[in-house]
Scaffold this active site. Structure first.
Site, PDB file in Angstrom:
ATOM      1  CE  LYS A  60      -2.974  -1.721  -0.743  1.00  0.00           C
ATOM      2  NZ  LYS A  60      -2.988  -2.730  -1.863  1.00  0.00           N
ATOM      3  CB  SER A  61       4.328   1.934  -0.001  1.00  0.00           C
ATOM      4  OG  SER A  61       4.235   1.460   1.312  1.00  0.00           O
ATOM      5  CB  THR A  64      -0.216  -0.714  -8.254  1.00  0.00           C
ATOM      6  OG1 THR A  64      -0.504  -1.583  -7.158  1.00  0.00           O
ATOM      7  CG2 THR A  64      -0.942  -1.180  -9.487  1.00  0.00           C
ATOM      8  CG  HIS A 124       4.949  -6.373  -0.669  1.00  0.00           C
ATOM      9  ND1 HIS A 124       5.132  -5.065  -1.016  1.00  0.00           N
ATOM     10  CD2 HIS A 124       3.745  -6.723  -1.218  1.00  0.00           C
ATOM     11  CE1 HIS A 124       4.099  -4.636  -1.737  1.00  0.00           C
ATOM     12  NE2 HIS A 124       3.252  -5.629  -1.880  1.00  0.00           N
ATOM     13  NE  ARG A 146      -0.115   6.528   0.057  1.00  0.00           N
ATOM     14  CZ  ARG A 146      -1.283   6.052  -0.345  1.00  0.00           C
ATOM     15  NH1 ARG A 146      -1.447   4.733  -0.474  1.00  0.00           N
ATOM     16  NH2 ARG A 146      -2.276   6.854  -0.637  1.00  0.00           N
ATOM     17  CB  SER A 154      -3.843   2.481   1.684  1.00  0.00           C
ATOM     18  OG  SER A 154      -3.930   1.818   0.456  1.00  0.00           O
ATOM     19  NE  ARG A 277      -8.312   3.463   0.012  1.00  0.00           N
ATOM     20  CZ  ARG A 277      -8.541   4.595   0.685  1.00  0.00           C
ATOM     21  NH1 ARG A 277      -9.759   4.923   1.019  1.00  0.00           N
ATOM     22  NH2 ARG A 277      -7.534   5.380   1.039  1.00  0.00           N
ATOM     23  N   GLY A 279      -6.148   6.832  -4.395  1.00  0.00           N
ATOM     24  CA  GLY A 279      -4.925   7.357  -5.002  1.00  0.00           C
ATOM     25  C   GLY A 279      -4.610   8.786  -4.593  1.00  0.00           C
TER      26      GLY A 279
HETATM   27  P1  PAP Z   1       0.289  -3.287  -3.144  1.00  0.00           P
HETATM   28  O1  PAP Z   1       1.530  -3.100  -2.354  1.00  0.00           O
HETATM   29  O2  PAP Z   1      -0.685  -4.203  -2.493  1.00  0.00           O
HETATM   30  O3  PAP Z   1       0.583  -3.605  -4.563  1.00  0.00           O
HETATM   31  P2  PAP Z   1       0.175  -0.510  -3.629  1.00  0.00           P
HETATM   32  O4  PAP Z   1       0.068  -0.393  -5.088  1.00  0.00           O
HETATM   33  O5  PAP Z   1       1.522  -0.320  -3.034  1.00  0.00           O
HETATM   34  O6  PAP Z   1      -0.442  -1.868  -3.132  1.00  0.00           O
HETATM   35  O7  PAP Z   1      -0.781   0.547  -2.933  1.00  0.00           O
HETATM   36  C1  PAP Z   1      -2.072   0.796  -3.337  1.00  0.00           C
HETATM   37  C2  PAP Z   1      -2.287   2.278  -3.145  1.00  0.00           C
HETATM   38  O8  PAP Z   1      -1.731   2.993  -4.250  1.00  0.00           O
HETATM   39  C3  PAP Z   1      -3.764   2.629  -3.118  1.00  0.00           C
HETATM   40  O9  PAP Z   1      -3.845   3.796  -2.281  1.00  0.00           O
HETATM   41  P3  PAP Z   1      -5.197   4.249  -1.586  1.00  0.00           P
HETATM   42  O10 PAP Z   1      -5.766   3.075  -0.876  1.00  0.00           O
HETATM   43  O11 PAP Z   1      -4.792   5.345  -0.634  1.00  0.00           O
HETATM   44  O12 PAP Z   1      -6.062   4.769  -2.652  1.00  0.00           O
HETATM   45  C4  PAP Z   1      -4.009   2.942  -4.583  1.00  0.00           C
HETATM   46  O13 PAP Z   1      -5.166   3.695  -4.813  1.00  0.00           O
HETATM   47  C5  PAP Z   1      -2.751   3.701  -4.913  1.00  0.00           C
HETATM   48  N1  PAP Z   1      -2.483   3.727  -6.362  1.00  0.00           N
HETATM   49  C6  PAP Z   1      -2.577   2.694  -7.239  1.00  0.00           C
HETATM   50  N2  PAP Z   1      -2.253   3.109  -8.472  1.00  0.00           N
HETATM   51  C7  PAP Z   1      -1.950   4.422  -8.380  1.00  0.00           C
HETATM   52  C8  PAP Z   1      -1.551   5.415  -9.334  1.00  0.00           C
HETATM   53  N3  PAP Z   1      -1.427   5.120 -10.623  1.00  0.00           N
HETATM   54  N4  PAP Z   1      -1.328   6.664  -8.881  1.00  0.00           N
HETATM   55  C9  PAP Z   1      -1.463   6.973  -7.566  1.00  0.00           C
HETATM   56  N5  PAP Z   1      -1.835   6.082  -6.622  1.00  0.00           N
HETATM   57  C10 PAP Z   1      -2.075   4.823  -7.020  1.00  0.00           C
END
Ligand code: PAP
Length: 314
Positions: A60-61, A64, A124, A146, A154, A277, A279
């Site tokens: 969640k940092s 993606t 991770h 983050r 998140s 979610r 972002g």
């Molecule tokens: P993961 O480690 O499980 O792969 P990760 O991608 O690190 O998750 O984190 C997801 C967060 O990145 C989400 O944040 P939120 O819950 O605060 O919304 C997700 O929305 C956000 N996220 C994914 N893609 C993007 C993007 N293209 N730009 C900005 N934030 C993004």
């Protein structure tokens, strides 16, 4: 596979989670049993090469997002905005995870790679739990981190969604308290960051720290830094033609969230849409009381700032 026989030291039953996170004593972090198995398989079977690139992070940092950006940067000579596989492939599938996609990674025949692009994978795992070859090969690591408060929010929603727990049954306060006790996927949060921070002092120039909030605030500067570190800097001509901006746009939250491939389907039984979610930077303000803010700021000060970590995570 001897390690698999190790019984969890203790099991913390999260008040609203159907599944349980387990503290794996030998590994020294919290995990689900399934991801723990994947972690051990990766430790035993993944063989890194010096030219490999690793993207490491706490869940969640921003993983993606950085996967999409890195892939777009590394493949920009092969694909443009209309032909990039990112339009039809989930970012976690273009850059696989060593804990979750090892079989796929091992199928890649490095000698047959047609492009000169290095192999990029993610993890991770805490630094000290990475496969030994990642350390000994001295391959480059990008560490995305983050603001801890947004990670807490998140992480809360993501676990709630994947375990299908309704908001009414999942008090945020409980999730917050558990996070403060160190209970989170691959956590404690502070141990993870501290491990990579210490490693960066021992491996100068080999670990790049990228901050989610910096990517939000000044994506052009962060994307140029990322490209440079990936060994694929933008030429003046590319900058002049707006290539950096088009990569930023392609990988933007709005664009990615609305692609069919990211709205539908599963990643290892988890709905892909859960990876997109809000972002936003600062959503925590909708959840935290003043006491919560002070509590987590105090923990971060004690665990990271006092240890000399020069990263702002609050
Ligand atoms: P993961 O480690 O499980 O792969 P990760 O991608 O690190 O998750 O984190 C997801 C967060 O990145 C989400 O944040 P939120 O819950 O605060 O919304 C997700 O929305 C956000 N996220 C994914 N893609 C993007 C993007 N293209 N730009 C900005 N934030 C993004």
């Amino acid at each position: 596979m001897e390690e698999l026989k190790i019984l969890p030291q203790c099991q913390h039953s999260c008040s609203w989670l159907k599944d349980k996170l387990t503290w794996y004593k030998k590994q020294d972090f919290w995990n689900t049993q399934k991801l723990h198995l994947g972690s051990i398989l990766a430790q035993e079977n993944f063989k890194a090469e010096p030219s490999d690139l690793m993207l490491c992070s706490l869940p969640k940092s921003g993983t993606t997002w950085v996967k999409a950006l890195s892939f777009a940067i590394l493949t920009r000579q092969q694909f443009d905005e209309s032909t990039t596989p990112l339009r039809t492939t989930f970012p976690h599938d273009v850059i696989p995870s060593i804990e979750e996609d090892l079989e796929k990674i091992n199928k890649v025949n490095r000698n047959e790679l047609t492009s000169s692009a290095p192999l990029m994978m993610s993890s991770h795992l805490p630094y000290t739990c990475l496969p030994e070859s990642v350390i000994s090969s001295n391959c480059k690591i990008i560490y995305i981190y983050r603001n801890v408060k947004d990670v807490i929010v998140s992480h809360y929603h993501f676990l709630r969604e994947i375990f299908k727990v309704a908001i009414e049954e999942a008090p945020f306060d409980d999730a917050f308290e558990e996070f403060c006790e160190g209970i989170s996927l691959y956590g404690p949060y502070w141990n993870h960051i501290l491990g990579y921070w210490k490693a960066s002092l021992e491996r100068p120039g080999r670990i790049l720290f990228l901050k989610y909030e910096d990517l939000k605030r000044d994506p052009t500067a962060s994307v140029k830094t990322l490209a440079e570190f990936l060994g694929n800097r933008f030429s003046d001509e590319e900058v002049g033609k707006g290539v950096v901006e088009s990569i930023i746009k392609l990988c933007s939250f709005e664009k990615m969230k609305n692609l069919d491939v990211n709205k539908t389907g599963l990643r290892h039984n988890r709905e892909r849409k859960f990876y997109f979610r809000k972002g936003k930077d600062g959503d925590w303000e909708n959840y935290f009381t003043r006491e919560m803010k002070e509590k987590i700021d105090g923990i971060i000060h004690e665990k990271l700032i006092s240890s000399g970590v020069d990263l702002v995570v609050t």
